[in-house]
Design an enzyme around this catalytic site. Structure first.
Site, PDB file in Angstrom:
ATOM      1  N   TRP A 104       3.109  -6.160  -6.868  1.00 11.53           N
ATOM      2  CA  TRP A 104       2.377  -5.094  -6.330  1.00 11.53           C
ATOM      3  C   TRP A 104       3.285  -4.608  -5.535  1.00 11.53           C
ATOM      4  O   TRP A 104       3.350  -3.460  -4.543  1.00 11.53           O
ATOM      5  CB  TRP A 104       0.990  -4.721  -6.409  1.00 11.53           C
ATOM      6  CG  TRP A 104       0.765  -5.482  -8.581  1.00 11.53           C
ATOM      7  CD1 TRP A 104       0.199  -6.238  -8.743  1.00 11.53           C
ATOM      8  CD2 TRP A 104       1.213  -4.100  -9.266  1.00 11.53           C
ATOM      9  NE1 TRP A 104      -0.018  -5.669 -10.041  1.00 11.53           N
ATOM     10  CE2 TRP A 104       0.592  -4.699 -10.227  1.00 11.53           C
ATOM     11  CE3 TRP A 104       1.936  -2.938  -8.956  1.00 11.53           C
ATOM     12  CZ2 TRP A 104       0.847  -3.866 -11.303  1.00 11.53           C
ATOM     13  CZ3 TRP A 104       1.372  -1.935 -10.116  1.00 11.53           C
ATOM     14  CH2 TRP A 104       1.234  -3.103 -11.774  1.00 11.53           C
ATOM     15  N   ASP A 179      -4.129  -3.219  -0.279  1.00 10.23           N
ATOM     16  CA  ASP A 179      -4.239  -3.379  -1.925  1.00 10.23           C
ATOM     17  C   ASP A 179      -5.067  -4.731  -1.925  1.00 10.23           C
ATOM     18  O   ASP A 179      -4.406  -5.454  -2.086  1.00 10.23           O
ATOM     19  CB  ASP A 179      -2.966  -2.932  -2.523  1.00 10.23           C
ATOM     20  CG  ASP A 179      -3.474  -3.279  -3.709  1.00 10.23           C
ATOM     21  OD1 ASP A 179      -4.577  -3.532  -4.200  1.00 10.23           O
ATOM     22  OD2 ASP A 179      -2.184  -3.065  -5.026  1.00 10.23           O
ATOM     23  N   LYS A 203     -10.139  -4.430 -12.076  1.00 13.40           N
ATOM     24  CA  LYS A 203      -9.860  -6.152 -12.167  1.00 13.40           C
ATOM     25  C   LYS A 203     -11.339  -6.497 -11.552  1.00 13.40           C
ATOM     26  O   LYS A 203     -11.848  -7.826 -12.507  1.00 13.40           O
ATOM     27  CB  LYS A 203      -8.871  -6.214 -10.955  1.00 13.40           C
ATOM     28  CG  LYS A 203      -7.615  -6.187 -11.389  1.00 13.40           C
ATOM     29  CD  LYS A 203      -6.383  -5.699 -10.490  1.00 13.40           C
ATOM     30  CE  LYS A 203      -5.248  -4.880 -10.961  1.00 13.40           C
ATOM     31  NZ  LYS A 203      -4.801  -5.628 -11.961  1.00 13.40           N
TER      32      LYS A 203
END
Length: 368
Positions: A104, A179, A203
């Protein structure tokens, strides 16, 4: 027919607490005596504004968010933030620093320069240095004090890596932009160490559709009026999060999750439980005599996303198939990684982890 109970190890959209789902079920047709479902409620109604207000206040309490930080519930997922942080925070700057430690952060690095002329500088690369099996220490990051910000991903969902010690920069350095999608609310952090924290809800918070953005107030001065309002943090703040229609139902569910977390003892108690879950599962992997393999350096292993494999693709596929019949769902690893991945977010119980370990041991007896 699938066995009960079912344990959902998906990396996202991920498991939600049963009590949250039951509350949502009971309120589906009539929220709090209004006669409306939250799904069909005006986002500008007093009732929804109350839902939004309490969701923010509960999040502030759980994370101890200081008063000089603003909270937004936006859309577009965490991926939209790869560009939004640059558009909003890099005006007048020549460079941003980017730390790449897995899938990511690699994607974020590739995207951040697409809508700006700013130089996206590679400050550290865990792939080149460790083949994504360890994390470059903060002391090794190549940071320019004049950069707009430093971007990193604190927990790499795909590669199963996590900064166990939360990164912090010295005074005078650029703000940290993080993040935090796959670990937010899983352990105590000091929000004041960050300029911006963002996280996709799907998540460790709620269903897909909402993205949390926590931004230090002084950084809003960087937001140019030339940025279209829908991508402008300041415009969203000035409209109290109502510039356009927010993701009302995901925000409602997120608010229920925040209340559930409070009932569990808050983030501090969740951190204790999460540490035990991860320790128990990693010990099962390490004590398998090499049948199960995790190559991540012990000090960088994620407590949220535990990756492992047998070294045999056919056997890994058989594991994924047989575990599903036992009620252990969605254990296949990320498409580019193969193997298995057990995501053990806040809502995953210790009993679920123990059920997985029981199956792992049985599978090894039959195929080891």
């Amino acid at each position: 027919m699938l066995p009960t109970p079912i344990y959902n190890f998906s990396a996202g959209p991920a498991i939600l607490p049963e009590s949250v789902l039951r509350t949502a079920q009971s309120e589906m047709f009539d929220y709090n005596g209004t006669g409306f479902s939250v799904m069909t409620m005006s986002h500008r109604s007093d009732v929804f504004m109350s839902i939004l207000y309490h969701a923010e206040q509960d999040l502030r309490q759980l994370m101890d968010i200081p008063d000089n930080y603003k909270v937004l519930f936006l859309q577009g997922g965490a991926s939209a933030q790869f560009n939004m942080v640059v558009m909003n925070l890099a005006n007048g700057f020549k460079r941003v620093d980017s730390v790449v430690t897995g899938n990511w952060s690699r994607i974020a690095h590739s995207q951040m320069g697409k809508l700006s002329d700013v130089d996206v500088h590679l400050a550290a690369h865990g792939g080149e240095q460790f083949n994504y099996t360890n994390l470059p220490p903060v002391s090794s990051w190549d940071i320019d004090p004049k950069s707009a910000f430093v971007h990193f991903v604190i927990n790499e969902t795909v590669h199963g890596l996590q900064y166990r010690e939360v990164p912090k920069l010295e005074d005078g350095m650029p703000p940290l932009v993080c993040d935090m999608s796959s670990e937010i609310l899983s352990r105590k952090i000091n929000v004041s160490d960050f300029g911006v924290i963002y996280a996709g809800a799907q998540k460790n918070i709620g269903p897909s559709g909402a993205t949390i953005v926590i931004i230090r107030e002084d950084l809003l001065d960087r937001c140019s009026s030339h940025i279209p309002d829908v991508w402008n943090y300041k415009a969203h703040i000035e409209k109290q999060g109502m510039y356009n229609t927010p993701a009302t139902y995901p925000i409602y569910i997120s608010g229920l999750v925040f209340r559930w977390l409070q009932s569990q003892g808050g983030v501090e108690q969740m951190e204790t439980i999460n540490t035990l879950k991860a320790k128990t599962l990693y010990e099962a992997i390490d004590n398998s005599g090499g049948f199960y393999i995790n190559k991540v350096h012990p000090g960088a292993r994620s407590k949220m996303n535990v990756i492992f494999h047998t070294g045999n693709k056919e056997l890994d596929e058989l594991f994924a198939q047989e575990s599903t019949t036992r009620g252990l769902q969605l254990l296949r690893g990320y498409k580019s990684m193969g193997g298995m991945r057990a995501s053990i977010y806040n809502a995953m119980t210790l009993q679920g982890v123990e059920a997985l370990i029981d199956f792992m041991q049985e599978f090894q007896r039959r195929y080891g």
